[in-house]
Motif scaffolding. Structure first.
Motif, PDB file in Angstrom:
ATOM      1  N   GLY A  24      -5.749  -4.038   3.150  1.00 12.46           N
ATOM      2  CA  GLY A  24      -5.291  -4.671   4.372  1.00 12.46           C
ATOM      3  C   GLY A  24      -3.792  -4.552   4.515  1.00 12.46           C
ATOM      4  N   ALA A  25      -3.288  -4.864   5.687  1.00 10.90           N
ATOM      5  CA  ALA A  25      -1.854  -4.787   5.959  1.00 10.90           C
ATOM      6  C   ALA A  25      -1.095  -5.813   5.130  1.00 10.90           C
ATOM      7  N   SER A  26       0.199  -5.583   4.947  1.00  7.95           N
ATOM      8  CA  SER A  26       1.042  -6.537   4.239  1.00  7.95           C
ATOM      9  C   SER A  26       0.982  -7.895   4.933  1.00  7.95           C
ATOM     10  N   THR A  78     -13.702   4.530  -0.145  1.00  9.72           N
ATOM     11  CA  THR A  78     -13.930   3.713  -1.339  1.00  9.72           C
ATOM     12  C   THR A  78     -15.282   3.010  -1.224  1.00  9.72           C
ATOM     13  N   SER A  79     -16.003   2.973  -2.336  1.00  9.80           N
ATOM     14  CA  SER A  79     -17.354   2.435  -2.274  1.00  9.80           C
ATOM     15  C   SER A  79     -17.387   0.926  -2.120  1.00  9.80           C
ATOM     16  N   ARG A  80     -16.374   0.222  -2.667  1.00  4.91           N
ATOM     17  CA  ARG A  80     -16.371  -1.225  -2.588  1.00  4.91           C
ATOM     18  C   ARG A  80     -15.008  -1.680  -2.099  1.00  4.91           C
ATOM     19  N   CYS A  81     -14.830  -1.801  -0.812  1.00  3.68           N
ATOM     20  CA  CYS A  81     -13.541  -2.261  -0.320  1.00  3.68           C
ATOM     21  C   CYS A  81     -13.737  -3.081   0.944  1.00  3.68           C
ATOM     22  N   TRP A  82     -12.766  -3.990   1.162  1.00  5.09           N
ATOM     23  CA  TRP A  82     -12.734  -4.674   2.434  1.00  5.09           C
ATOM     24  C   TRP A  82     -11.337  -5.078   2.774  1.00  5.09           C
ATOM     25  N   TRP A  86      -4.645  -3.518  -2.114  1.00  7.56           N
ATOM     26  CA  TRP A  86      -3.963  -2.284  -1.713  1.00  7.56           C
ATOM     27  C   TRP A  86      -3.503  -2.420  -0.285  1.00  7.56           C
ATOM     28  N   THR A  87      -2.223  -2.170  -0.036  1.00  2.00           N
ATOM     29  CA  THR A  87      -1.690  -2.143   1.319  1.00  2.00           C
ATOM     30  C   THR A  87      -1.625  -0.696   1.769  1.00  2.00           C
ATOM     31  N   PRO A  88      -2.461  -0.282   2.706  1.00  2.00           N
ATOM     32  CA  PRO A  88      -2.469   1.117   3.136  1.00  2.00           C
ATOM     33  C   PRO A  88      -1.280   1.435   4.031  1.00  2.00           C
ATOM     34  N   CYS A  89      -1.063   2.731   4.275  1.00  2.00           N
ATOM     35  CA  CYS A  89      -0.024   3.119   5.208  1.00  2.00           C
ATOM     36  C   CYS A  89      -0.463   2.714   6.617  1.00  2.00           C
ATOM     37  N   ALA A 105      -6.038 -13.709  10.915  1.00  3.07           N
ATOM     38  CA  ALA A 105      -6.419 -13.976   9.532  1.00  3.07           C
ATOM     39  C   ALA A 105      -7.367 -12.888   9.071  1.00  3.07           C
ATOM     40  N   THR A 106      -7.408 -12.688   7.760  1.00  5.09           N
ATOM     41  CA  THR A 106      -8.383 -11.759   7.211  1.00  5.09           C
ATOM     42  C   THR A 106      -9.770 -12.375   7.365  1.00  5.09           C
TER      43      THR A 106
END
Length: 221
Positions: free
Chosen positions: A38-40, A217-221, A189-192, A202-203
């Protein structure tokens, strides 16, 4: 069910009127590698801090091997002995050597064992040997007696990972999180910007799940 390590049910977290996490649901089973993307500022670290009980969830449940650890009578230190956490800033004790940073928690926990006084020397020698083995696995053989300021940033990170792994834990969290005995692993992980998920106040479970489908990725949110 024996393979289930963590189960998060409708977890929400607010700081005052600012809602950071909303209705999060997911499970972590033995062998899982789970990424939080997710974003920072979207609540990734807050989620992992909630899992480790460094933050108190506003609502929802965190089940560790079927037991709700958010209740008022939970023994947080005992629970944390099963859930390791590597902080983004590592937080190594500057006055201790790399080996001491890795073994300190186990040495303190060992003092609660009923046979500690009787078998103190043997217990501490085993902890020291395990600590040296962990550091070697992290590529830090020969660095055991160095203090953090004598290690590079990458070496400090690996020392912090070895420290989190040293406890007899089943999962780890924040910056990244990991599980020795069951071996499940979680990482924030903060993606580009090009791969940032849909923005929201909110998340949420729905927004992150929808975005997950487009990620490799197999397990991500």
């Amino acid at each position: 069910m024996d393979d289930m390590i963590l189960e998060i049910r409708h977890l929400s977290k607010s700081f005052g009127s600012h809602e950071v996490l909303r209705d999060i649901d997911f499970t972590v089973k033995k062998g899982d590698v789970t990424s939080i993307i997710g974003a920072s500022g979207s609540g990734k670290s807050t989620l992992l801090r909630c899992i480790n009980l460094l933050e108190t969830p506003t609502s929802g449940e965190i089940l560790y091997r079927g037991q709700n650890v958010t209740g008022p009578k939970v023994n947080a230190p005992q629970y944390r002995s099963h859930v390791g956490m590597v902080f983004q800033s590592f937080n190594l004790f500057p006055q201790y050597t790399a080996l001491k940073n890795v073994t300190l928690a186990r040495e303190l926990l060992a003092q609660e064992q009923p046979d500690f006084k009787q078998n103190k020397k043997q217990i501490l020698e085993e902890i020291q040997a395990d600590g040296r083995e962990l550091l070697a696995k992290m590529g830090l053989a020969g660095k055991e007696d160095m203090v953090p300021c004598e290690l590079s940033g990458g070496q400090q990170q690996r020392c912090a990972a070895a420290r989190a792994r040293s406890a007899t834990c089943s999962s780890w969290g924040a910056g990244w999180a990991y599980c020795p005995s069951g071996t499940a692993f979680m990482r924030r992980w903060t993606p580009c910007p090009a791969s940032t998920p849909p923005s929201s106040p909110a998340t949420t479970a729905s927004s992150m799940t929808a975005w997950r489908a487009s990620m490799p990725t197999s397990r991500c949110w």
